[in-house]
Design an enzyme around this catalytic site. Sequence first.
Site, mmCIF file in Angstrom:
data_model
loop_
_atom_site.group_PDB
_atom_site.id
_atom_site.type_symbol
_atom_site.label_atom_id
_atom_site.label_comp_id
_atom_site.label_asym_id
_atom_site.label_seq_id
_atom_site.Cartn_x
_atom_site.Cartn_y
_atom_site.Cartn_z
ATOM 1 N N ASP A 56 -9.312 -0.677 -1.237
ATOM 2 C CA ASP A 56 -9.258 -2.129 -1.428
ATOM 3 C C ASP A 56 -9.608 -2.952 -0.180
ATOM 4 O OD1 ASP A 56 -8.132 -1.061 -3.670
ATOM 5 O OD2 ASP A 56 -6.217 -2.076 -3.477
ATOM 6 N N GLU A 241 -2.649 -5.433 -10.051
ATOM 7 C CA GLU A 241 -2.737 -5.373 -8.592
ATOM 8 C C GLU A 241 -3.607 -6.495 -8.054
ATOM 9 O OE1 GLU A 241 -2.105 -0.811 -7.314
ATOM 10 O OE2 GLU A 241 -4.103 -1.200 -8.141
#
Length: 553
Positions: A56, A241
């Site tokens: 990420d 998320e």
Amino acid sequence: MRSMPHRFSLRIAPLLIAGLSGAHIAAASCAPPPEDGTPQWRPALHYTPQRNWMNDPNGLVYENGRYHLFYQYNPLGNDWGNMSWGHATSTDLVHWREQPVAMHASATEEIFSGSIVADTRNTSGLGAPGKTPLVALYTSAYKDGSGHAPGTQAQSLAYSLDHGATWQPYAHNPVLTLDPESKQFRDPKVSWYAPGGYWLMTTVVADAHVVKLYRSGDLIHWTFLSDFTLPGVPHDGALWEMPDLVPLPLDGDARRIKWVMIVNVNPWSIAGGSGSMYFVGDFDGRTFTPDRVAPAGSDPAQFRWVDHGADFYAAGTFSGAPSVRPVAIAWMSNWDYAAKAPTTPWRGAMTLPRELALTTIGDEPWLIVTPAAAFDAWASAGRPATRLDDLSVRSTLTELPAATRGIVQRITLSLAPQGASRAGLVVRRSANGAIGTKIVYDTATRTLMLDRSQSGEANFSSAFSKQHIVNLPLEHGRLKLEIIVDRGSIEVFANGGRVALTDLIFPPRDADRIAVFSEGGSATFGELTVTRLADSGDDNHVCASRQAPPGGR
């Protein structure tokens, strides 16, 4: 399908030396990586570290004339683990320089995802005379010996007084935790909420499908505002998320601000596995209220997706970016198979930076996603381009001239399917036609498909999904496409960014051809331009766009 000869008229734009000088200057200061592992899939246009695992994007911020890209990184290997923050910088969103690891995992704590803001008002009190603090809010994932139950997640703070080169953890971390503490409380994204004059944080309880909103006057003490959740949304077992709440002017009208809530979900995305969902609505300083939510039990296709391909996840926006539109970037992979991706000595890359806008289509606001203006300017600055006259193809496949061959390209065109049942392109095609990635428009179903079933290496994981489809009506009988082709990826932007599809591919190095085709009738390919963005052996460009020597700035 049978191949038939056609006449082509092509024009090749000259290479302008001035347009490339910046890349060569940047390249001169760093050496290309060794040709080990899988250099045939090392991105030329997309950021990836020289080696090891990344996922990420974190801490996306623009400050002091530079974009900072932090990201989840394993300094010790090519698999997920030892989560730390890697770091890269850019002045133009095109050429990235890898920096030393910003924040390292320790024996008692891993550094999970988060965000960074420039605290120009020094609301935190962490600044110094003449030094604006960069303040990072991130998730501490605690381990044995931390004083927290192993697996606990809470939000912590670190700050930098040297433009992100070094980081100091706050003495009283964590600054935000749940009661009781949670193992799924993570991913703080912080922004300045100007109407209220305070900092706004979105974070998640991932397994409960809840985005939690908080406010703060100093980035240290946080007050709960509200929860955003959708009871009955049909993805039990999935995680929410990396939330991001972004204000956007509707149709460019600054008096009509709508808010876009980006929620990254894994699994259950539109293409399988992980993906980026979004909702459009209103935010009153306390509560986000979506305009439209698909009924409980709906298929994923009834929800809105930032990208309809398989390899676009953890999307987030840059804080403080000088562009008129917000700029986002995402991890170009998918949790379904990321751990098995056949690249070495690195694993993971970022998408191209993209600009976000909100446009009314059919009485509803839709997110428009296009390559960032900085990338567009760079890709248009004197690159060698081959332009073809309008080409009519009837029930056949035709390979384009040799001048269009390449493996790092931008392809733009206007496709009129006319009487064809299906029409499109094949990119990264091998000489014998056995390898290739198809971009296909189906006129009966009015869908656009990215088909990587014959794109090259695809057997490394049974979860490596092969075809990704999105509903997309033609506009005045045409489909406008912008296709960015890199050594190991395809990004398709259709009808001015109404639809985006991003997929990883793993073709052989010599698959460098383009073909167009139609089935069941005639189709016309107009305004077809192929721009070469890097040569197959252009290590200088790769070096300039990716990294600097350790410790370099």
